[in-house]
Write an enzyme that holds these catalytic residues in place. Structure first.
Site, PDB file in Angstrom:
ATOM      1  N   ASN A   1       0.693   0.487   6.498  1.00  0.00           N
ATOM      2  CA  ASN A   1       1.138  -0.572   5.581  1.00  0.00           C
ATOM      3  C   ASN A   1       1.687  -1.709   6.425  1.00  0.00           C
ATOM      4  O   ASN A   1       2.329  -1.459   7.439  1.00  0.00           O
ATOM      5  CB  ASN A   1       2.282  -0.077   4.687  1.00  0.00           C
ATOM      6  CG  ASN A   1       1.824   0.932   3.675  1.00  0.00           C
ATOM      7  OD1 ASN A   1       0.630   1.131   3.501  1.00  0.00           O
ATOM      8  ND2 ASN A   1       2.779   1.562   3.006  1.00  0.00           N
ATOM      9  N   GLY A   2       1.498  -2.947   5.978  1.00  0.00           N
ATOM     10  CA  GLY A   2       2.012  -4.079   6.743  1.00  0.00           C
ATOM     11  C   GLY A   2       0.867  -4.907   7.294  1.00  0.00           C
ATOM     12  O   GLY A   2      -0.290  -4.737   6.885  1.00  0.00           O
TER      13      GLY A   2
ATOM     14  N   CYS B   1       0.858  -1.175   0.000  1.00  0.00           N
ATOM     15  CA  CYS B   1       0.000   0.000   0.000  1.00  0.00           C
ATOM     16  C   CYS B   1       0.898   1.230   0.000  1.00  0.00           C
ATOM     17  O   CYS B   1       2.101   1.127   0.150  1.00  0.00           O
ATOM     18  CB  CYS B   1      -0.872   0.002   1.249  1.00  0.00           C
ATOM     19  SG  CYS B   1      -1.638  -1.579   1.574  1.00  0.00           S
TER      20      CYS B   1
ATOM     21  N   LYS C   1       3.662  -3.454  -6.729  1.00  0.00           N
ATOM     22  CA  LYS C   1       5.048  -3.246  -7.145  1.00  0.00           C
ATOM     23  C   LYS C   1       6.014  -3.769  -6.103  1.00  0.00           C
ATOM     24  O   LYS C   1       7.047  -4.335  -6.408  1.00  0.00           O
ATOM     25  CB  LYS C   1       5.271  -1.752  -7.371  1.00  0.00           C
ATOM     26  CG  LYS C   1       6.687  -1.370  -7.788  1.00  0.00           C
ATOM     27  CD  LYS C   1       6.934  -1.769  -9.201  1.00  0.00           C
ATOM     28  CE  LYS C   1       8.334  -1.495  -9.667  1.00  0.00           C
ATOM     29  NZ  LYS C   1       8.706  -2.415 -10.763  1.00  0.00           N
TER      30      LYS C   1
ATOM     31  N   GLU D   1       1.712 -11.505 -15.986  1.00  0.00           N
ATOM     32  CA  GLU D   1       1.465 -10.352 -15.108  1.00  0.00           C
ATOM     33  C   GLU D   1       0.550  -9.318 -15.750  1.00  0.00           C
ATOM     34  O   GLU D   1      -0.346  -8.794 -15.106  1.00  0.00           O
ATOM     35  CB  GLU D   1       2.796  -9.630 -14.795  1.00  0.00           C
ATOM     36  CG  GLU D   1       3.616 -10.254 -13.705  1.00  0.00           C
ATOM     37  CD  GLU D   1       4.918  -9.497 -13.496  1.00  0.00           C
ATOM     38  OE1 GLU D   1       5.203  -9.162 -12.343  1.00  0.00           O
ATOM     39  OE2 GLU D   1       5.658  -9.232 -14.465  1.00  0.00           O
TER      40      GLU D   1
ATOM     41  N   LYS E   1       6.350 -12.008 -17.415  1.00  0.00           N
ATOM     42  CA  LYS E   1       5.898 -10.701 -17.937  1.00  0.00           C
ATOM     43  C   LYS E   1       4.519 -10.839 -18.567  1.00  0.00           C
ATOM     44  O   LYS E   1       3.630 -10.041 -18.328  1.00  0.00           O
ATOM     45  CB  LYS E   1       6.847 -10.162 -19.008  1.00  0.00           C
ATOM     46  CG  LYS E   1       8.091  -9.455 -18.589  1.00  0.00           C
ATOM     47  CD  LYS E   1       7.928  -8.197 -17.815  1.00  0.00           C
ATOM     48  CE  LYS E   1       7.727  -8.412 -16.370  1.00  0.00           C
ATOM     49  NZ  LYS E   1       8.671  -8.677 -15.419  1.00  0.00           N
TER      50      LYS E   1
ATOM     51  N   GLU F   1      11.327 -15.548 -17.285  1.00  0.00           N
ATOM     52  CA  GLU F   1      10.973 -14.125 -17.110  1.00  0.00           C
ATOM     53  C   GLU F   1       9.973 -13.685 -18.191  1.00  0.00           C
ATOM     54  O   GLU F   1       9.035 -12.926 -17.906  1.00  0.00           O
ATOM     55  CB  GLU F   1      12.253 -13.273 -17.152  1.00  0.00           C
ATOM     56  CG  GLU F   1      12.055 -11.764 -17.212  1.00  0.00           C
ATOM     57  CD  GLU F   1      11.291 -11.156 -16.035  1.00  0.00           C
ATOM     58  OE1 GLU F   1      11.045 -11.851 -15.044  1.00  0.00           O
ATOM     59  OE2 GLU F   1      10.918  -9.970 -16.135  1.00  0.00           O
TER      60      GLU F   1
ATOM     61  N   TRP G   1      -3.737  -1.981  -0.990  1.00  0.00           N
ATOM     62  CA  TRP G   1      -3.688  -3.284  -1.651  1.00  0.00           C
ATOM     63  C   TRP G   1      -4.166  -4.260  -0.578  1.00  0.00           C
ATOM     64  O   TRP G   1      -3.468  -4.512   0.395  1.00  0.00           O
ATOM     65  CB  TRP G   1      -2.253  -3.589  -2.089  1.00  0.00           C
ATOM     66  CG  TRP G   1      -2.080  -4.830  -2.898  1.00  0.00           C
ATOM     67  CD1 TRP G   1      -2.138  -4.928  -4.262  1.00  0.00           C
ATOM     68  CD2 TRP G   1      -1.772  -6.144  -2.414  1.00  0.00           C
ATOM     69  NE1 TRP G   1      -1.898  -6.225  -4.645  1.00  0.00           N
ATOM     70  CE2 TRP G   1      -1.679  -6.994  -3.549  1.00  0.00           C
ATOM     71  CE3 TRP G   1      -1.579  -6.697  -1.147  1.00  0.00           C
ATOM     72  CZ2 TRP G   1      -1.385  -8.358  -3.442  1.00  0.00           C
ATOM     73  CZ3 TRP G   1      -1.294  -8.055  -1.041  1.00  0.00           C
ATOM     74  CH2 TRP G   1      -1.198  -8.859  -2.189  1.00  0.00           C
TER      75      TRP G   1
ATOM     76  N   HIS H   1       8.778 -33.558 -21.167  1.00  0.00           N
ATOM     77  CA  HIS H   1       8.544 -34.347 -19.955  1.00  0.00           C
ATOM     78  C   HIS H   1       7.220 -33.961 -19.315  1.00  0.00           C
ATOM     79  O   HIS H   1       7.121 -33.851 -18.088  1.00  0.00           O
ATOM     80  CB  HIS H   1       9.708 -34.162 -18.980  1.00  0.00           C
ATOM     81  CG  HIS H   1      11.015 -34.641 -19.537  1.00  0.00           C
ATOM     82  ND1 HIS H   1      11.283 -35.964 -19.770  1.00  0.00           N
ATOM     83  CD2 HIS H   1      12.108 -33.957 -19.950  1.00  0.00           C
ATOM     84  CE1 HIS H   1      12.495 -36.085 -20.284  1.00  0.00           C
ATOM     85  NE2 HIS H   1      13.015 -34.875 -20.414  1.00  0.00           N
TER      86      HIS H   1
ATOM     87  N   ARG I   1       1.594   1.173  -6.128  1.00  0.00           N
ATOM     88  CA  ARG I   1       1.828   0.261  -5.006  1.00  0.00           C
ATOM     89  C   ARG I   1       0.558  -0.432  -4.535  1.00  0.00           C
ATOM     90  O   ARG I   1       0.613  -1.389  -3.762  1.00  0.00           O
ATOM     91  CB  ARG I   1       2.425   1.037  -3.825  1.00  0.00           C
ATOM     92  CG  ARG I   1       3.787   1.590  -4.107  1.00  0.00           C
ATOM     93  CD  ARG I   1       4.287   2.321  -2.894  1.00  0.00           C
ATOM     94  NE  ARG I   1       4.485   1.403  -1.791  1.00  0.00           N
ATOM     95  CZ  ARG I   1       5.676   1.028  -1.343  1.00  0.00           C
ATOM     96  NH1 ARG I   1       6.752   1.482  -1.907  1.00  0.00           N
ATOM     97  NH2 ARG I   1       5.785   0.196  -0.335  1.00  0.00           N
TER      98      ARG I   1
END
Ligand code: G6P
Length: 615
Positions: free
Chosen positions: A107-108, A2, A610, A495, A492, A488, A81, A511, A27
């Site tokens: 936050n937290g 947040c 983020k 996301e 991307k 990666e 968030w 496999h 955020r």
């Protein structure tokens, strides 16, 4: 996750807080709110709203009288968030205490909030939200005996978990109390005004002079400045850091999205990452921040890398560098797993913590565990003054400039460049010859130009993106250096486009996952003209035999791959260790343009944040 902004000064606090929240929106963006002190009413006023900051702004315009006047020169705001409780207006911060005299943005996670809540309910406190944060507001009121700082400290003494908080009270019209444990708090010191925020991007519009709180610091903030003490009320002093990020760097600069801007910034980010660090004549690199002598470097026998998300995949590329270039056995660990296992750390182990933000909770804990076990710990961070940068006390900054887009892009390539420089320094203290070192350094000097050449493929990538934008599943394949890059690339895409994408080693496909291939499942194959190419071509044929369209990322001028691909995107020829950079840029652009075709909110993908400051 947040974002918090608080303001005390002479300006209209609403404007400062809202513009700060807009900068922090990356955020967290499922709800937002502000609490302001009205000098006219001598009371706190609050506006909250579900959704993005724009929704909050229209509520403020409607509900906050005098918002253009100077009635409000003190306030706090928050962009959320959700962790505890759905994104509703009632759950949005700031939270008020029972009397409405105390407001908290947090936050937290307060881990013992259930027990605290039960106790407060028994005492007659009524809760209006499902959040863990609301207990803090009531606790502060319960502990208040005329001194806000002491009340916050007393409340925090009862709390288990993590927090970055900003608190105001109608009883103290010129004061913000802020504290941190596990969630960052930065305080910008202006002239006659002070801004507190969870992230410096909300501050640098007003001042470049910033103080970062350490865990268990509590700050009393007024328009004139701040005093910091420990929770036990022992005064502490923290350095003033000068931030050199400009406002332009945290704005979109004509690009439609931060992500696209940051993709295009990669030549510059790479130039900044390597500037002054490559010693061509000596065939080595100079990374002053690692503060290790050649003898200390030579004593390292093993490297462990801990990171999350994109930084983890950059770390995987780093593993290949350390093994190939420095002959050092290297493990790469997900930070969340590392901290809870019982990792073997010998005295001659180097722990590398990689984190763009320097605030990822699991990576911070991996650093602490490494330190407890006696490892030499280096941080590789982008954000100056971040928790990992400060706690490791040595490491390497990326100098990539602020990264705002939730999907990490330029940080990845800068991390790869920094890891290559580290591997060269470690290699030169061990087995790497001067002449190989010089070759590697010369190649690294090309990184910005190689990145720029990859960006030139954007028009071709756009056309290919349009062709495959309706896919529901996609695979990304690669081997050697291209294996982490495939992982990666898949990350991307998922996301920002919400397409289900999987990254696999090219040989591993058969496999199991090959069972999923058919004409509706495109496969992106990183197949530059390097060692192992012919084997990857065989894997491409396996995909084509199952009717999957193959999109190859191949070296410019290498026409052999054309026969085995439906589409080809070109990257410039370079040495194997540099190839992850142009290939990842192609994958970033592909993900971006696919997401754009699908109409996705690229800079604020659903459910993501983020900076993940909770476990
Ligand atoms: C979040 C972000 C990712 C990022 C990861 C690690 O999940 O959405 O983009 O790669 O955190 O972040 P860090 O700041 O530690 O590199």
């Amino acid at each position: 996750m947040c974002g918090i902004v608080g303001y005390v000064g002479q300006r209209n606090a609403t404007g400062v807080i809202v513009s700060g929240l807009q900068r922090l929106e990356y955020r967290g963006y499922d709800s937002a709110g502000v609490a302001l002190y009205s000098s006219h009413r001598k009371a706190l006023v609050r506006v909250r709203s579900v959704g993005k900051i724009a929704a909050l702004v229209s509520r403020i315009e409607k509900d906050v009288p005098d918002q253009d006047g100077l009635d409000y020169t003190l306030g706090i705001g928050h962009t959320r968030w959700a962790t505890h409780g759905a994104p509703t207006e009632a759950n949005a911060h700031p939270h008020f205490s029972r009397s409405g005299e105390f407001a908290v943005a947090h936050n937290g996670i307060i881990e013992n909030y259930v027990a605290l809540k039960e106790r407060l309910v028994q005492k007659g406190y009524v809760f209006t939200s499902e959040t863990d944060t609301e207990v803090l507001a009531h606790l502060i009121e319960e502990c208040y005996e005329g001194d806000l700082h002491r009340a916050v400290a007393a409340a925090l003494e009862q709390v288990e978990g993590t927090y970055g908080i900003a608190v105001i009270s109608s009883r103290h019209p010129g004061l913000i109390v802020a504290a941190r444990k596990g969630s960052p708090i930065a305080i910008g010191v202006g002239s006659g005004e002070t801004i507190v925020a969870s992230d410096i991007s909300a501050i640098i519009n007003y001042t470049k002079k910033v103080v970062f709180l350490n865990d268990e610091d509590i700050a009393t903030i007024t328009a004139e400045g701040l005093d910091i003490s420990s929770l036990k009320n022992v005064p502490v002093s923290r350095e003033l850091t000068h931030i050199d990020w400009s406002l332009g760097q945290i704005e979109k600069g004509g690009f439609e999205h931060f992500m696209l801007k940051e993709i295009h910034e990669q030549p510059q980010a790479l130039a900044n990452a390597i500037r002054g660090r490559l010693l061509e004549k000596d065939g080595t690199t100079h990374l002053g921040g690692i503060r290790m002598t050649s003898a200390e470097i030579a004593r390292i026998r093993h490297i462990t890398i801990a990171a999350c998300g994109t930084s983890y995949y950059a770390g995987m590329v780093g593993k290949y560098f350390f093994e190939d270039l420095a002959g050092l056995s290297t493990d790469i660990e997900q930070a969340a797993e590392f901290r809870y296992r019982n990792p073997i750390i010998e005295r001659d182990t180097l722990l590398l913590a990689i984190s763009q933000s320097g605030e990822t909770a699991d990576t911070i804990e991996a650093v602490r565990e490494g330190m407890r076990k006696g490892a030499t710990v280096l941080g590789i961070c982008n954000v100056v003054g971040s928790t990992i940068a400060r706690e490791t006390e040595r490491g390497v900054y990326l100098h990539a400039g602020p990264e705002i887009g939730v999907a990490s892009t330029k940080a990845f390539s800068a991390q790869v460049a920094v890891l290559a420089m580290l591997a060269i320094v470690f290699g030169r203290a061990r087995r790497l010859s001067g002449s190989t070192g010089r070759d590697l350094v010369r190649e690294l000097l090309r990184a910005p130009e190689v990145a720029a050449a990859a960006l030139e493929q954007e028009p071709a990538i756009k056309v290919i993106a349009e062709k495959y934008a309706r896919a529901e599943h996609m695979f990304f394949l690669g081997r050697g250096y291209m294996y982490p890059v495939a992982l990666e690339g898949a990350l991307k895409l998922k996301e920002i486009s919400y397409i289900h994408a999987e990254g696999y080693h090219a040989a591993e496909l058969k496999h199991g996952p090959i069972a999923l291939l058919d004409e509706h499942v495109p496969v992106v194959v990183a197949v530059p003209d390097l060692h192992g190419k012919s084997k990857t071509i065989s894997n491409m044929q396996e995909c084509r035999a199952r009717s999957s369209p193959v999109i190859a990322i191949a070296t410019a001028g290498d026409d052999e791959v054309n026969r085995y691909s439906n589409d080809v995107i070109r990257v410039p020829r370079c040495l194997d260790f540099l190839t992850p950079i142009p290939v990842v840029i192609v994958e970033q652009l592909l993900a971006y343009h696919i997401a754009k075709c699908r109409g996705c909110p690229i800079d604020q993908p659903r459910n993501l944040a983020k900076s993940v400051t909770v476990e």
